[in-house]
Scaffold this active site. Structure first.
Site, PDB file in Angstrom:
ATOM      1  N   SER A 255     -60.701 -63.667 -97.383  1.00  0.00           N
ATOM      2  CA  SER A 255     -59.395 -63.207 -97.868  1.00  0.00           C
ATOM      3  C   SER A 255     -59.166 -61.763 -97.470  1.00  0.00           C
ATOM      4  CB  SER A 255     -59.354 -63.321 -99.384  1.00  0.00           C
ATOM      5  OG  SER A 255     -60.121 -62.274 -99.939  1.00  0.00           O
ATOM      6  N   LYS A 256     -57.951 -61.302 -97.729  1.00  0.00           N
ATOM      7  CA  LYS A 256     -57.664 -59.926 -97.305  1.00  0.00           C
ATOM      8  C   LYS A 256     -58.459 -58.899 -98.120  1.00  0.00           C
ATOM      9  CE  LYS A 256     -53.385 -59.042 -99.826  1.00  0.00           C
ATOM     10  NZ  LYS A 256     -51.949 -58.937 -99.721  1.00  0.00           N
ATOM     11  N   ARG A 257     -58.860 -59.284 -99.311  1.00  0.00           N
ATOM     12  CA  ARG A 257     -59.695 -58.368-100.103  1.00  0.00           C
ATOM     13  C   ARG A 257     -61.052 -58.118 -99.432  1.00  0.00           C
ATOM     14  NH1 ARG A 257     -56.328 -56.217-101.817  1.00  0.00           N
ATOM     15  NH2 ARG A 257     -54.674 -57.262-102.927  1.00  0.00           N
ATOM     16  N   ASP A 258     -61.519 -59.145 -98.704  1.00  0.00           N
ATOM     17  CA  ASP A 258     -62.822 -58.998 -98.043  1.00  0.00           C
ATOM     18  C   ASP A 258     -62.804 -57.881 -97.020  1.00  0.00           C
ATOM     19  OD1 ASP A 258     -64.042 -61.143 -99.400  1.00  0.00           O
ATOM     20  OD2 ASP A 258     -62.902 -62.527 -98.157  1.00  0.00           O
ATOM     21  N   ALA A 259     -61.633 -57.654 -96.452  1.00  0.00           N
ATOM     22  CA  ALA A 259     -61.528 -56.613 -95.440  1.00  0.00           C
ATOM     23  C   ALA A 259     -61.974 -55.285 -96.042  1.00  0.00           C
ATOM     24  CB  ALA A 259     -60.093 -56.517 -94.948  1.00  0.00           C
TER      25      ALA A 259
END
Ligand code: GLU
Length: 513
Positions: A265-269
């Site tokens: 997910s974008k949070r992982d970035a």
């Protein structure tokens, strides 16, 4: 002659294009090119509530940057347009009518409150399945429960309605997926999905099937998250009389978070310090700036190579593949079923490999744009000088922008000196040597070039009967403030004679206090 391969990448313009979507685009592209086929870009924008301005342009820019150029798209057109679903609105109605006429779809007039009440009723009765389906529809307000006249009256009164698929009660739906082989679902587990919304727009399911048929798509290559929808799609192909022309389904495994748990997910970035979007994205809603592979200094070629391996492998040890090689070696049959974990370090590794082989001019351009991006001002050098710096640093960095940090001493005199080196290597001998070397440089009138600097240095070492290893660390410390780094002669050439002398002077006064 067999049918021409036609594949499509069908993103919805709802925000930044996720890296999983880019992989889908890549696999479609590779398969199309490999078969002299056609790569179509279709914009699936039927859900007006999720539409985000700028998202479509973001898709074009991403594909362009990666070199995955569609043969047909809203931008370049083609024989099967329009390629934006919102512009095809009028086209879907006839298929909805056909389905209704043949008894495979029906009108439903239920209001939001009535739908909510249905779910409450089901919950109260401890039902597991709360959906509008072959059982529950019997108690709802639709053209299956109302008589023709009542339906007509509702219509005449302009009552809003949707059209739903009439899911069979007991039927097994099976199809052979290219990756997952035979898959099946029982219709009792599927609901009466809406096909046409009250605003007259088709839903994803209807538009997707109709468009794949009308655009003569031969293979549907998409993420596994769409596999559960495929049963409905298979039914629609049957009901519309297109069973024979149904495209082959190729569902791709998901890309998992680096931790292996859940979808990337974008949070992982943020958490793992690696982008999940191809280009930097300024979210118009949240005002967040999401990092992009391009701005972080990834090469598009390396990213493609990396993405190709997230779900596919060549079955050999070979890891480096150009796009051209991928086109020839890629195969749908070597796509794995298991979900690959996003390997953060591998993305960087690929970048390093590509950087080593990259022309200096491209690295330089990326370094400069990174400097601009970060508000770092660079000296007013000629490109040849910058190129020499790139060449010097090439084997030591992962991203072009690393040069700005790793070789910052080339642009700026050190403000401090590495403690460890200072303790271990700065002594009377090295300090005296730095002083003599400075005087030698000052007196010398030769060209300030790495080769020449090296001669001066070697001569002095020989004259003083010293060892290279004994004194060099001190010189490096004085000039760069560090204990290690690339060829110091080149560094000194780049820094320039005057500045090198000034730094030696400064080190002598500061370090000998
Ligand atoms: N519009 C869908 C998406 O955003 C496309 C799914 C498909 O390829 O059928 O992913």
């Amino acid at each position: 002659m067999s049918q021409q391969v036609r594949v499509r990448f069908a993103p919805s313009p709802t925000g930044a294009l996720h890296i999983g979507g880019v992989r889908t685009a890549l696999y479609n592209y590779l398969f199309a090119r490999q078969n002299d086929g056609v790569f179509v870009l279709r914009i699936e924008d039927t859900d007006q509530t999720r539409y985000v301005a700028g998202a479509e342009d973001y898709i074009y820019e991403s594909l362009e940057w990666l070199g995955l150029i569609p043969d047909e798209s809203p931008k370049v057109g083609g024989n099967y347009g329009p390629y934006r679903q919102s512009e095809r609105k009028d086209l879907y109605r006839q298929y909805v009518d056909q389905l209704i006429e043949q008894g495979h779809a029906y009108y439903a007039f239920d209001t939001d409150q009535e739908l909510e009440a249905m779910r409450e009723r089901l919950k109260a009765a401890k039902a597991k399945n709360l959906s509008y389906n072959a059982i529950t529809r019997r108690q709802m307000k639709n053209s299956l429960t109302l008589d023709a006249q009542a339906v007509q009256e509702l219509m005449d009164a302009g009552t809003p309605y949707v059209v739903r698929i009439k899911m069979p009660l007991k039927e097994e739906i099976r199809f052979q997926d290219r990756v997952f082989d035979w898959v099946k679902a029982h219709s009792s587990t599927l609901d009466d999905k809406v096909l046409l919304k009250s605003d007259g727009m088709p839903t994803y399911h209807l538009a997707n099937v109709v468009d794949d048929y009308l655009m003569k798509i031969t293979h549907v290559i998409r993420g596994k998250e769409w596999l559960p929808s495929s049963y409905l799609h298979v039914l629609l192909y049957e009901y519309l009389g297109w069973g024979e022309q149904r495209p082959e389904f190729v569902h791709l495994p998901l890309i998992l978070k680096p931790s292996g748990e859940g979808k990337l997910s974008k949070r992982d970035a943020q958490e793992y310090g690696v982008p999940v979007f191809p280009l930097e994205y300024h979210d118009p809603k949240s005002k967040e700036i999401l990092t992009g592979f391009r701005e972080e200094g990834y090469f598009s070629e390396g990213l493609i190579n990396f993405l190709a391996f997230l779900g596919w492998n060549p079955g050999t040890e070979q890891e480096i593949f150009s796009l051209k090689q991928l086109v020839s070696d890629f195969s749908l049959d070597r796509i794995g079923k298991s979900d690959p974990v996003f390997p953060v370090d591998k993305a960087k590794w690929y970048n390093q490999q590509y950087l080593k082989e990259m022309e200096d001019s491209r690295i330089l351009a990326m370094m400069k744009s990174r400097a601009q991006h970060q508000g770092i001002s660079l000296p007013d050098w000629e490109d040849a000088k910058f190129t020499a710096l790139v060449d010097l640093m090439k084997d030591r960095i992962t991203f072009p922008g690393d040069i700005l940090e790793e070789a910052s001493y080339v642009f700026q005199a050190p403000e401090s000196y590495d403690e460890k080196t200072l303790k271990k290597k700065w002594n009377e001998v090295s300090s005296a040597f730095v002083k003599d070397l400075k005087d030698t440089f000052a007196k010398d009138e030769g060209a300030w070039e790495a080769e020449h600097i090296k001669h001066l240095l070697q001569d002095l070492i020989e004259k003083q009967e010293l060892k290279f290893g004994k004194v060099m660390a001190g010189v490096r410390l004085a000039v760069t403030g560090l204990g290690g780094g690339p060829d110091l002669m080149v560094v000194m050439e780049l820094i320039g004679k005057e500045e090198t002398l000034a730094r030696m002077e400064k080190a002598l006064s500061e370090l000998n206090k």
